[in-house]
Design a protein around this motif. Structure first.
Motif, PDB file in Angstrom:
ATOM      1  N   UNK A  40     -37.529  25.080 -20.372  1.00  0.00           N
ATOM      2  CA  UNK A  40     -37.193  26.368 -20.963  1.00  0.00           C
ATOM      3  C   UNK A  40     -36.324  27.141 -19.982  1.00  0.00           C
ATOM      4  N   UNK A  99     -53.957  18.654 -31.936  1.00  0.00           N
ATOM      5  CA  UNK A  99     -53.110  19.304 -32.928  1.00  0.00           C
ATOM      6  C   UNK A  99     -52.591  20.648 -32.486  1.00  0.00           C
ATOM      7  N   UNK A 112     -49.688  32.458 -29.668  1.00  0.00           N
ATOM      8  CA  UNK A 112     -50.171  32.478 -28.290  1.00  0.00           C
ATOM      9  C   UNK A 112     -49.851  33.821 -27.629  1.00  0.00           C
ATOM     10  N   UNK A 132     -49.047  34.848 -23.610  1.00  0.00           N
ATOM     11  CA  UNK A 132     -48.836  34.424 -22.242  1.00  0.00           C
ATOM     12  C   UNK A 132     -48.637  35.659 -21.377  1.00  0.00           C
ATOM     13  N   UNK A 151     -45.916  37.881 -23.095  1.00  0.00           N
ATOM     14  CA  UNK A 151     -45.098  37.219 -24.113  1.00  0.00           C
ATOM     15  C   UNK A 151     -45.984  36.667 -25.218  1.00  0.00           C
ATOM     16  N   UNK A 169     -45.865  28.368 -32.566  1.00  0.00           N
ATOM     17  CA  UNK A 169     -45.424  26.992 -32.745  1.00  0.00           C
ATOM     18  C   UNK A 169     -46.141  26.406 -33.947  1.00  0.00           C
ATOM     19  N   UNK A 170     -45.584  25.288 -34.445  1.00  0.00           N
ATOM     20  CA  UNK A 170     -46.312  24.531 -35.443  1.00  0.00           C
ATOM     21  C   UNK A 170     -47.347  23.681 -34.726  1.00  0.00           C
ATOM     22  N   UNK A 171     -48.360  23.218 -35.427  1.00  0.00           N
ATOM     23  CA  UNK A 171     -49.303  22.287 -34.808  1.00  0.00           C
ATOM     24  C   UNK A 171     -48.558  21.022 -34.426  1.00  0.00           C
ATOM     25  N   UNK A 172     -49.055  20.371 -33.425  1.00  0.00           N
ATOM     26  CA  UNK A 172     -48.429  19.125 -33.025  1.00  0.00           C
ATOM     27  C   UNK A 172     -47.463  19.334 -31.895  1.00  0.00           C
ATOM     28  N   UNK A 173     -46.287  18.772 -32.019  1.00  0.00           N
ATOM     29  CA  UNK A 173     -45.397  18.686 -30.879  1.00  0.00           C
ATOM     30  C   UNK A 173     -44.290  19.721 -30.840  1.00  0.00           C
ATOM     31  N   UNK A 174     -44.279  20.660 -31.723  1.00  0.00           N
ATOM     32  CA  UNK A 174     -43.114  21.549 -31.781  1.00  0.00           C
ATOM     33  C   UNK A 174     -43.084  22.493 -30.579  1.00  0.00           C
ATOM     34  N   UNK A 175     -41.890  22.843 -30.130  1.00  0.00           N
ATOM     35  CA  UNK A 175     -41.764  23.747 -28.984  1.00  0.00           C
ATOM     36  C   UNK A 175     -42.252  25.154 -29.302  1.00  0.00           C
ATOM     37  N   UNK A 176     -42.453  25.912 -28.262  1.00  0.00           N
ATOM     38  CA  UNK A 176     -42.853  27.302 -28.417  1.00  0.00           C
ATOM     39  C   UNK A 176     -41.632  28.168 -28.699  1.00  0.00           C
ATOM     40  N   UNK A 201     -40.665  32.078 -28.332  1.00  0.00           N
ATOM     41  CA  UNK A 201     -41.177  33.255 -27.651  1.00  0.00           C
ATOM     42  C   UNK A 201     -40.603  34.541 -28.228  1.00  0.00           C
ATOM     43  N   UNK A 202     -41.415  35.595 -28.146  1.00  0.00           N
ATOM     44  CA  UNK A 202     -40.921  36.927 -28.396  1.00  0.00           C
ATOM     45  C   UNK A 202     -40.197  37.447 -27.165  1.00  0.00           C
TER      46      UNK A 202
END
Lengths: 116, 112
Positions: A36, A100, B33, B35, B90, B94-101, B103-104
Motif C-alpha cells: 500500500x 473468510x 475495520x 485501524x 482509519x 473489504x469483501x470476505x476472502x482475499x480482496x484488498x482493503x 481505506x477512508x
C-alpha cells in the motif's frame, strides 16, 4: 500470528534512480501479500497484491513486486522513480485461511523521499 | 462517489471527553475495520466487523466501543479520552476472502 518487517525506514533517492524496498514476513502458512502507498496527508491506497500464480506482480504507476517464497520476501521495485512517488510505503500480509475475513498485519512503513 | 467516508476529518478535544467517529462505505463490502496509525505511521488493527458482527477485537481499552448499525456503517465511540489516544484513525472495508482493503481518508484525533 504473522509479522512483517520492512528494513528500510527512510529512503532518499534522486529522480530516475531505481527503487527497491524490502519486505519480509513471518508466518507458518500461506499468505496473501500487499503493498500500500500513503501519499502525504492522504489515506492508504493499494499498489499491488499477490495471491497466487506468477510471483512477479505488476501494480499501478510502474511498480512491481516479487514474491520469493523461500526467503519469505515480497520486495517492491520501480526502475525509475519520480518526485510524485514521494510517500510512505507499507507492506502487508494476511493469512489465506483466516476464516473468510482478513486480519491484515502491516509493516512499519518505509518513507520514500524523491529529490527532483 | 467516495467509497469509504469518515467524519470528521479533524477532531480536537480535551482529556476526559467522549467523542465519536463515523464511517460509511458504499462498496457493498461485508467487512469493515478500524485501524489506528500512530505518530510513527505504525498501523494497527483495532476492530473488524463482518455483517454487523464483531470478528476482530484486538487489545484495545474498553473506552473504545465500535458500533455497526448495518454492514455499510461502522462507528467508533471513545470514552474518557486520553493523551495517548491522539492518532489518525482509519476506517476500511473489504469483501470476505482475499480482496484488498479500501481505506477512508482518516480522522486525525488530537487530545489536549
Amino acid at each position: 500470528a504473522q509479522s512483517v518487517s520492512q528494513h528500510n525506514h527512510h529512503v532518499i533517492l534522486s529522480e530516475a534512480a531505481s527503487l527497491e524496498l524490502g519486505c519480509n514476513y513471518s508466518y507458518g502458512g500461506t499468505v496473501n501479500l500487499f503493498w500500500y502507498v500513503q501519499y502525504p496527508g492522504q489515506h492508504l491506497q493499494l499498489l499491488l497484491k499477490y495471491f497466487s500464480g506468477d510471483p512477479l506482480v505488476k501494480g499501478i504507476k510502474g511498480f512491481e513486486a516479487e514474491f520469493i517464497k523461500s526467503k519469505f520476501s515480497f520486495n517492491l521495485r520501480k526502475p525509475s522513480v519520480q518526485w510524485s512517488d514521494t510517500a510512505e510505503y507499507f507492506c502487508a500480509v494476511t493469512p489465506k485461511n483466516s476464516g473468510g475475513y482478513q486480519k491484515v498485519t502491516f509493516g512499519t512503513g518505509t518513507k520514500l523521499q524523491v529529490i527532483p | 462517489d467516495t467509497a469509504v467516508s469518515q467524519t470528521p476529518k479533524y477532531l480536537v478535544t480535551q482529556m476526559g471527553n467522549d467523542k465519536s467517529i463515523k464511517c460509511e462505505q458504499n462498496l457493498g463490502h461485508d467487512t469493515m475495520y478500524w485501524y489506528k496509525q500512530d505518530s510513527k505511521k505504525f498501523l494497527k488493527i483495532m476492530f473488524s466487523y463482518n455483517n454487523k458482527e464483531l470478528i476482530i477485537n484486538e487489545t484495545v481499552p474498553n473506552r473504545f466501543s465500535p458500533k455497526s448499525p448495518d454492514k455499510a456503517h461502522l462507528n467508533l465511540h471513545i470514552n474518557s479520552l486520553e493523551l495517548g489516544d491522539s492518532a489518525v484513525y482509519f476506517c476500511a472495508s473489504s469483501q470476505r476472502g482475499n480482496s484488498p482493503l479500501h481505506f477512508g481518508n482518516g480522522t486525525r484525533l488530537t487530545v489536549t
